[in-house]
Design an enzyme around this catalytic site. Structure first.
Site, PDB file in Angstrom:
ATOM      1  N   LYS A  11       0.861  -1.186   0.000  1.00 52.86           N
ATOM      2  CA  LYS A  11       0.000   0.000   0.000  1.00 52.86           C
ATOM      3  C   LYS A  11       0.889   1.226   0.000  1.00 52.86           C
ATOM      4  CE  LYS A  11      -4.436  -0.264   0.544  1.00 52.86           C
ATOM      5  NZ  LYS A  11      -5.188  -1.044  -0.447  1.00 52.86           N
ATOM      6  N   THR A  56      -2.755  -5.881   0.385  1.00 46.59           N
ATOM      7  CA  THR A  56      -2.257  -4.517   0.615  1.00 46.59           C
ATOM      8  C   THR A  56      -3.122  -3.823   1.656  1.00 46.59           C
ATOM      9  OG1 THR A  56      -3.559  -3.475  -1.154  1.00 46.59           O
ATOM     10  CG2 THR A  56      -1.407  -4.371  -1.769  1.00 46.59           C
ATOM     11  N   ASP A  57      -4.382  -4.185   1.691  1.00 48.86           N
ATOM     12  CA  ASP A  57      -5.274  -3.611   2.707  1.00 48.86           C
ATOM     13  C   ASP A  57      -4.785  -3.936   4.116  1.00 48.86           C
ATOM     14  OD1 ASP A  57      -7.893  -2.198   3.107  1.00 48.86           O
ATOM     15  OD2 ASP A  57      -8.274  -4.037   4.258  1.00 48.86           O
ATOM     16  N   PHE A 156      29.970  33.870  -9.753  1.00 46.63           N
ATOM     17  CA  PHE A 156      30.013  32.862 -10.815  1.00 46.63           C
ATOM     18  C   PHE A 156      30.673  33.483 -12.040  1.00 46.63           C
ATOM     19  CE2 PHE A 156      28.087  30.109 -14.180  1.00 46.63           C
ATOM     20  CZ  PHE A 156      28.691  28.929 -13.770  1.00 46.63           C
ATOM     21  N   ARG A 173      26.126  37.614  -6.358  1.00 52.61           N
ATOM     22  CA  ARG A 173      24.780  37.236  -6.785  1.00 52.61           C
ATOM     23  C   ARG A 173      24.040  36.588  -5.625  1.00 52.61           C
ATOM     24  NH1 ARG A 173      25.314  31.474 -10.189  1.00 52.61           N
ATOM     25  NH2 ARG A 173      26.386  30.375  -8.511  1.00 52.61           N
ATOM     26  N   GLN A 221      27.859  24.072  -7.421  1.00 53.97           N
ATOM     27  CA  GLN A 221      28.537  22.781  -7.315  1.00 53.97           C
ATOM     28  C   GLN A 221      29.470  22.759  -6.108  1.00 53.97           C
ATOM     29  OE1 GLN A 221      27.908  24.465 -10.145  1.00 53.97           O
ATOM     30  NE2 GLN A 221      27.946  23.146 -11.965  1.00 53.97           N
ATOM     31  N   ASN A 247      19.153  25.430  -8.877  1.00 48.28           N
ATOM     32  CA  ASN A 247      19.652  26.783  -8.729  1.00 48.28           C
ATOM     33  C   ASN A 247      18.481  27.726  -8.980  1.00 48.28           C
ATOM     34  OD1 ASN A 247      21.200  29.070  -8.595  1.00 48.28           O
ATOM     35  ND2 ASN A 247      22.665  28.467 -10.178  1.00 48.28           N
ATOM     36  N   HIS A 249      17.263  30.761  -9.691  1.00 46.48           N
ATOM     37  CA  HIS A 249      17.904  31.970 -10.210  1.00 46.48           C
ATOM     38  C   HIS A 249      17.154  33.237  -9.803  1.00 46.48           C
ATOM     39  CE1 HIS A 249      20.400  29.376 -12.610  1.00 46.48           C
ATOM     40  NE2 HIS A 249      19.356  28.858 -13.242  1.00 46.48           N
TER      41      HIS A 249
HETATM   42  O1  LIG Z   1      26.544  27.847  -9.649  1.00 49.93           O
HETATM   43  C1  LIG Z   1      26.313  27.748 -10.870  1.00 49.93           C
HETATM   44  N1  LIG Z   1      26.744  26.628 -11.534  1.00 49.93           N
HETATM   45  C2  LIG Z   1      26.529  26.442 -12.872  1.00 49.93           C
HETATM   46  O2  LIG Z   1      26.957  25.414 -13.463  1.00 49.93           O
HETATM   47  C3  LIG Z   1      25.834  27.476 -13.551  1.00 49.93           C
HETATM   48  N2  LIG Z   1      25.445  27.637 -14.858  1.00 49.93           N
HETATM   49  C4  LIG Z   1      24.783  28.825 -14.934  1.00 49.93           C
HETATM   50  O3  LIG Z   1      24.258  29.302 -15.995  1.00 49.93           O
HETATM   51  N3  LIG Z   1      24.750  29.432 -13.719  1.00 49.93           N
HETATM   52  C5  LIG Z   1      25.396  28.612 -12.837  1.00 49.93           C
HETATM   53  N4  LIG Z   1      25.647  28.724 -11.499  1.00 49.93           N
END
Ligand SMILES: O=c1[nH]c(=O)c2[nH]c(=O)[nH]c2[nH]1
Length: 301
Positions: A11, A56-57, A156, A173, A221, A247, A249
């Protein structure tokens, strides 16, 4: 000619709310439990014999009954109780996978004695997956939907540029993400004392937050790796963690048409884009550990 391959049944999404009353003070545990059993189930598929099939019940009822009988100390310990029950209680069942999502409730403080009102915490969902094959345990804990943001200390630049690259380099950023993480406990043998699951969860969450906040980031990353490494390095209990980090944005809004300068030292205005989003995913392992967490976390609780 055909043969039956991997099969499992049970379940899914049993929503169980356990209220524990301590006088006028109530405590709640709110779980979404999914049971998957496998074993000697050829006949039900091939001949229609249900002789090995625990309905399953029944598995649903067991979840409710166990919540009442044993209480819910933690998602992991509840999963362990259930998995053991199905594997040891049914000859035909040789393995059980219990997936649990736990929803947090925050007590609403009230002036009187009564303490029975809660607001659903608008925070992460805690997850657990417990697997037992009759001898060894595998416990994956995790969280999802934990939204984090750093409003500075994120850059970045220095990335590859080809004819389609338009992204401007940035030295400052917003870095925002919604953490989706699963970690695998080293504990697998019942002869060893099991971890304190709640304490482990709290500590792991705290390490993730501290690493996110404390890392001066040149990419998501890099932040991801710092978060995973903080968990693995915090002690011996966790050997592997997988993180899936969108991410989220935030783009500076062009306010020039209104005669306004954006990105001033006292702050700026950003457009929070919901899609598309970058998706950064990686596993961080203790040196020598074998990876066992699935790459695609969307298939996990
Ligand atoms: O931290 C980031 N990693 C990426 O690989 C990436 N690529 C992107 O367009 N912005 C970012 N920012």
């Amino acid at each position: 000619m055909t043969v039956l391959g991997q099969n499992q049944y049970g379940k899914s999404e049993v929503r169980v709310l356990k209220v524990t009353r301590d006088g006028a003070t109530h405590h709640v545990k709110d779980l979404n439990v999914s049971v998957a059993l496998s074993g000697d189930m050829d006949e039900v598929h091939l001949s229609g014999s249900n002789a090995h099939v625990l309905p399953t019940d029944t598995t649903k009822n067991t979840v409710f009954a166990f919540a009442k009988e044993h209480g819910i100390a933690s998602a992991e310990s509840f999963g362990i109780l259930l998995a053991r029950h199905f594997v040891t209680g049914q000859e035909a069942v040789t393995s059980a996978r219990i997936r649990i999502e736990e929803y947090a409730w925050q007590r609403i403080d009230t002036p009187g004695e009564d303490r029975h009102s809660f607001a659903r915490e608008n925070q992460e969902t805690r997850t657990a997956q417990v697997t037992f094959d009759g001898s060894g345990w595998s416990v994956l804990s995790g969280l999802k939907d934990l939204v984090l943001m750093n409003t500075t200390d994120s850059e970045f630049h220095g990335y590859v540029k080809d004819r389609y690259t338009t992204l401007p380099e940035t030295r400052d950023r917003i870095l925002a993400t919604e953490v989706n993480a699963r970690w695998r406990h080293a504990w697998c043998d019942e002869a060893e004392p099991a971890p304190d699951w709640d304490d482990s969860y709290r500590r792991t969450r705290a390490h993730l937050l501290a690493a996110f906040a404390g890392t001066y980031s040149f990419s998501l990353q890099q932040t991801l790796y710092a978060m995973g490494a903080a968990v693995i390095d915090s002690g011996p209990g966790i050997d592997e963690i997988r993180l899936s980090l969108p991410n989220k944005h935030h783009f500076l809004v062009d306010l020039d048409p209104f005669g306004l300068k954006n990105d001033t030292p006292d702050g700026a205005v950003y457009f929070a884009a919901d899609r598309p989003y970058g998706l950064i995913e990686a596993t961080v392992l203790r040196d020598g550990a074998e990876p066992a967490i699935p790459v695609d976390l969307t298939n996990l609780p």
